[in-house]
Design an enzyme around this catalytic site. Structure first.
Site, PDB file in Angstrom:
ATOM      1  CG  HIS A 164      -4.197 -30.822 -63.755  1.00  0.00           C
ATOM      2  ND1 HIS A 164      -5.408 -30.173 -63.851  1.00  0.00           N
ATOM      3  CD2 HIS A 164      -4.435 -32.083 -64.175  1.00  0.00           C
ATOM      4  CE1 HIS A 164      -6.334 -31.004 -64.296  1.00  0.00           C
ATOM      5  NE2 HIS A 164      -5.767 -32.170 -64.503  1.00  0.00           N
ATOM      6  CG  ASP A 229      -7.271 -21.915 -50.123  1.00  0.00           C
ATOM      7  OD1 ASP A 229      -7.385 -23.140 -50.234  1.00  0.00           O
ATOM      8  OD2 ASP A 229      -7.390 -21.307 -49.055  1.00  0.00           O
ATOM      9  CB  SER A 305      -8.253 -33.017 -66.503  1.00  0.00           C
ATOM     10  OG  SER A 305      -8.740 -33.550 -65.310  1.00  0.00           O
TER      11      SER A 305
END
Length: 372
Positions: A164, A229, A305
């Site tokens: 991401h 998910d 992150s």
């Protein structure tokens, strides 16, 4: 207080995985990993690079949600592990993969708005100060991405980070084409040339030295999933630098079950954005796990992150202690646990399949990736 924090940090950095008993050592298990090989590669249109960089991922699907999800089929797994490669000139390819010699072995583990908070009770993070710490292993393996995330050196020219940080699941983020990786270096006082440095000319601060990224690999599981998910399970990416970084790096390894981790604990260092310019180290216990994710409550803020999650265990073949990256810190989950709201920070586990993929990206030869 600073002296106490430094003392605690020294103790944990030196003994982050020492066995609880002199007669037992937490040992790296031996895995025979599958083989993942490219089958075909297609040229894609150049991306627009119009997405905003996200420094954290938020998902409502917690441990129970993931554990209840049906197992993917062989074709679905092949699809998830296929990948896109972004080059520095903006060109983009998609590679389909094949999976071979699958074994039954593995690692043995099977809606509410809120303000951003990833600190649990007392803030247990340690800011790392001084070149004696920052330039030494393992802290020296942590690097900063120009998109704002953290990465970890895993080979002479390769950095492991979160997907991401590069791609929001729909498009590549602004700055991904000219992505750079920052290495903390001593910032000398004015007039110092770096040679014959005396104590009076020792660095006062640290600065980043940047290296451009040559190409980036992102699994299709992330691009197709986009943090749902499935997507969070594939929130990892590998960056290849344009030149070697000349630092000691940390190898990747297959994530053991949480019960086999020393003290059930993990460690990672990152560039949390609430402490600009500081490398922040932390450790904490794993609270839960699925096959693809580790749930924990390590104190963290956006910017951390992409940090490599590591443990230190005994390498039986080499008769020595060895740290390995077993996961990638992804982001935050706000979960309804039996009617009670609970929040977790989440790391993507390096499973045997992910190990085979990332190792092949690094080495380019599956024969070098058979032992996880």
């Amino acid at each position: 207080m600073a002296g106490l924090s430094t003392l605690i940090l020294l103790l944990w950095a030196a003994k982050d995985a020492m066995p609880s008993s002199s007669h037992w050592k937490p040992t790296w298990p031996s895995y025979r990993v599958p083989v993942i090989l490219p089958q075909s590669t297609l040229n894609l249109d150049k991306p627009q690079f119009d997405a905003e960089a996200r420094l954290e991922v938020v998902s409502p699907c917690g441990p129970a949600c993931h554990k209840s999800s049906p197992l993917p089929t062989y074709e679905e797994v092949k699809n998830y592990l296929s990948y896109e490669t972004l080059y520095a000139n903006g060109s983009l390819t998609e590679t389909e993969v094949g999976i071979y010699i699958l074994s039954n072995g593995g690692d043995g583990s099977q809606g509410k708005s809120r303000t951003k908070r990833q600190i649990y009770g007392y803030d247990s993070r340690f800011s790392i100060f001084g070149k004696d710490f920052l330039l030494n292993y393992p802290f020296s393996t942590s690097v900063k991405l120009s998109t704002g995330c953290t990465g970890t050196l895993v080979a002479e020219k390769h950095v492991l980070t979160a997907a991401h940080c590069i791609h929001d699941g729909k498009s590549y983020v602004k700055g991904a084409q000219k992505l750079r990786v920052g290495f903390l270096k001593p910032k000398l006082k004015d007039g110092s040339k770096g040679a014959n440095i005396t104590n009076s000319a020792m660095p006062e601060k640290m600065k980043f030295q940047w290296i451009r990224v040559k190409r980036t690999h992102v699994p299709k599981g992330w691009i197709k999933g986009n943090a749902n998910d499935i997507g969070m399970d594939y929130d990892y990416a590998l960056l290849e630098l344009k030149k070697p970084h000349k630092r000691k790096f940390m190898k990747i390894g297959v994530s053991p079950p949480a019960r086999h981790l020393p003290g059930g604990r993990i460690h990672f260092s990152g560039y949390d954005n609430d402490r600009p310019g500081n490398l922040v180290y932390r450790f904490c216990d794993v609270k839960d796990e699925t096959y693809d994710l580790l749930y924990q409550q390590c104190d963290a803020q956006p910017g951390a992150s992409g940090s490599g999650v590591y443990v230190r265990m005994w390498k039986r073949q080499n008769h020595k202690w060895e740290r390995k990256i077993i996961g990638i810190f992804s982001g935050h989950q706000w979960v309804d646990m039996n009617g009670t709201p609970q929040d977790f920070n989440v790391a993507v586990r390096i499973t045997p399949l992910k190990y085979a993929q990332i190792c092949y990206w690094i080495k380019g030869n599956y024969l070098d990736c058979r032992e996880g």
